[in-house]
Design an enzyme around this catalytic site. Sequence first.
Site, mmCIF file in Angstrom:
data_model
loop_
_atom_site.group_PDB
_atom_site.id
_atom_site.type_symbol
_atom_site.label_atom_id
_atom_site.label_comp_id
_atom_site.label_asym_id
_atom_site.label_seq_id
_atom_site.Cartn_x
_atom_site.Cartn_y
_atom_site.Cartn_z
ATOM 1 N N ASP A 124 -10.579 -75.961 76.955
ATOM 2 C CA ASP A 124 -12.020 -76.168 77.148
ATOM 3 C C ASP A 124 -12.778 -74.839 77.135
ATOM 4 O O ASP A 124 -12.230 -73.801 77.492
ATOM 5 C CB ASP A 124 -12.248 -76.899 78.484
ATOM 6 N N ASN A 172 -15.406 -87.549 73.338
ATOM 7 C CA ASN A 172 -16.077 -86.506 72.543
ATOM 8 C C ASN A 172 -16.925 -87.056 71.383
ATOM 9 O O ASN A 172 -17.727 -86.326 70.796
ATOM 10 C CB ASN A 172 -15.067 -85.471 72.023
HETATM 11 C C1 IPE Z 1 -12.002 -82.245 77.502
HETATM 12 O O1 IPE Z 1 -13.077 -81.360 77.441
HETATM 13 C C2 IPE Z 1 -11.548 -82.626 76.133
HETATM 14 C C3 IPE Z 1 -10.956 -81.544 75.332
HETATM 15 C C4 IPE Z 1 -10.682 -80.330 75.736
HETATM 16 C C5 IPE Z 1 -10.622 -81.922 73.982
HETATM 17 P P1 IPE Z 1 -14.584 -81.860 77.536
HETATM 18 O O2 IPE Z 1 -15.429 -80.633 77.448
HETATM 19 O O3 IPE Z 1 -14.841 -82.917 76.551
HETATM 20 O O4 IPE Z 1 -14.634 -82.489 78.987
HETATM 21 P P2 IPE Z 1 -15.874 -82.713 79.973
HETATM 22 O O5 IPE Z 1 -16.959 -83.358 79.178
HETATM 23 O O6 IPE Z 1 -16.271 -81.365 80.468
HETATM 24 O O7 IPE Z 1 -15.325 -83.566 81.045
HETATM 25 C C1 IPE Z 2 -13.422 -77.866 74.149
HETATM 26 O O1 IPE Z 2 -14.544 -77.048 74.175
HETATM 27 C C2 IPE Z 2 -13.170 -78.456 72.784
HETATM 28 C C3 IPE Z 2 -13.526 -79.873 72.660
HETATM 29 C C4 IPE Z 2 -13.856 -80.644 73.650
HETATM 30 C C5 IPE Z 2 -13.460 -80.450 71.340
HETATM 31 P P1 IPE Z 2 -15.995 -77.625 74.469
HETATM 32 O O2 IPE Z 2 -16.641 -77.939 73.156
HETATM 33 O O3 IPE Z 2 -15.949 -78.727 75.428
HETATM 34 O O4 IPE Z 2 -16.693 -76.348 75.101
HETATM 35 P P2 IPE Z 2 -17.744 -76.351 76.288
HETATM 36 O O5 IPE Z 2 -17.114 -77.065 77.432
HETATM 37 O O6 IPE Z 2 -18.956 -77.058 75.789
HETATM 38 O O7 IPE Z 2 -17.971 -74.903 76.565
HETATM 39 MG MG MG Z 3 -16.041 -78.774 77.427
#
Ligand code: IPE
Ligand code: IPE
Ligand code: MG
Length: 252
Positions: free
Chosen positions: A22, A70
Amino acid sequence: MAEDATDSIAARGPRHVAIIMDGNGRWATMRGRPRLFGHHAGARRVREIVESCPEYGVKYLTVFAFSTENWKRTQAEVAGLMNLFRGYIRREARALLANNVRVRFIGDRVRLDEKLIALMDELEAMTEGCSGTNLTVALNYGGRDEVARATQRLAEDVARGRLRPEEVNEETLPRYLDTWVLPDPDLVIRTSGEARISNFLLWQSAYAEYEFVDTLWPDFTRAEFGRLLHSYSRRDRRFGAVRTAAGGAAAR
Ligand code: IPE
Ligand code: IPE
Ligand code: MG
């Protein structure tokens, strides 16, 4: 990493590590760049972590690439991510095979496009004979969705008389999960400072150890990975039992 730390990881380190990668979006935003720039930077970190697994004795690595939640992101980000996954498989296939990495995908494929599904199938088939690290990529994966899909298949087996209701238990149910061939994760790492599991490996992580680190995924290195594995190797996992004088958890 100091030699004694490496020895301790080899002796008591986790066999299966799962990572919630993340922080890509914030990493890009901090640099005044579009979120996809962060996703590309994040994808490049995966190789270094995968390649460090043999040295650290990590036999199974599972990474969360895209969750069932997502899809709520903008169409542009979702399309960019799907494009990244296709490119990633094409670019990395050769290196994965050369490194003896066996790749598997978990998650629901129904919403993924045909081209991506074909590439996933191809990579799984191509690396089927690899005996090194087991890399599992969670793509359109959600723990609740997985349990619901598993329950559906289990119910079908019960309805067809292939499984009796009284045979449904902690041993038989996981056979219907996407992860049926994998051991449960010993350690779950989440980067970016968020202390939640966001629907990742719900059933499987019932007794996992957790590490939540502030590092944004594109900045996560092999050295930090090593530090977390070392810290794991010093933990006392009791699984509900009481530690005996002899040092083992009693009645396991
Ligand atoms: C979890 O991260 C999913 C992945 C790393 C693929 P998210 O960024 O989607 O999770 P939330 O929204 O902070 O819970
Ligand atoms: C994790 O990074 C990757 C996916 C969830 C696909 P994020 O895209 O959630 O990054 P932040 O949390 O917005 O920084
Ligand atoms: Mg994230």
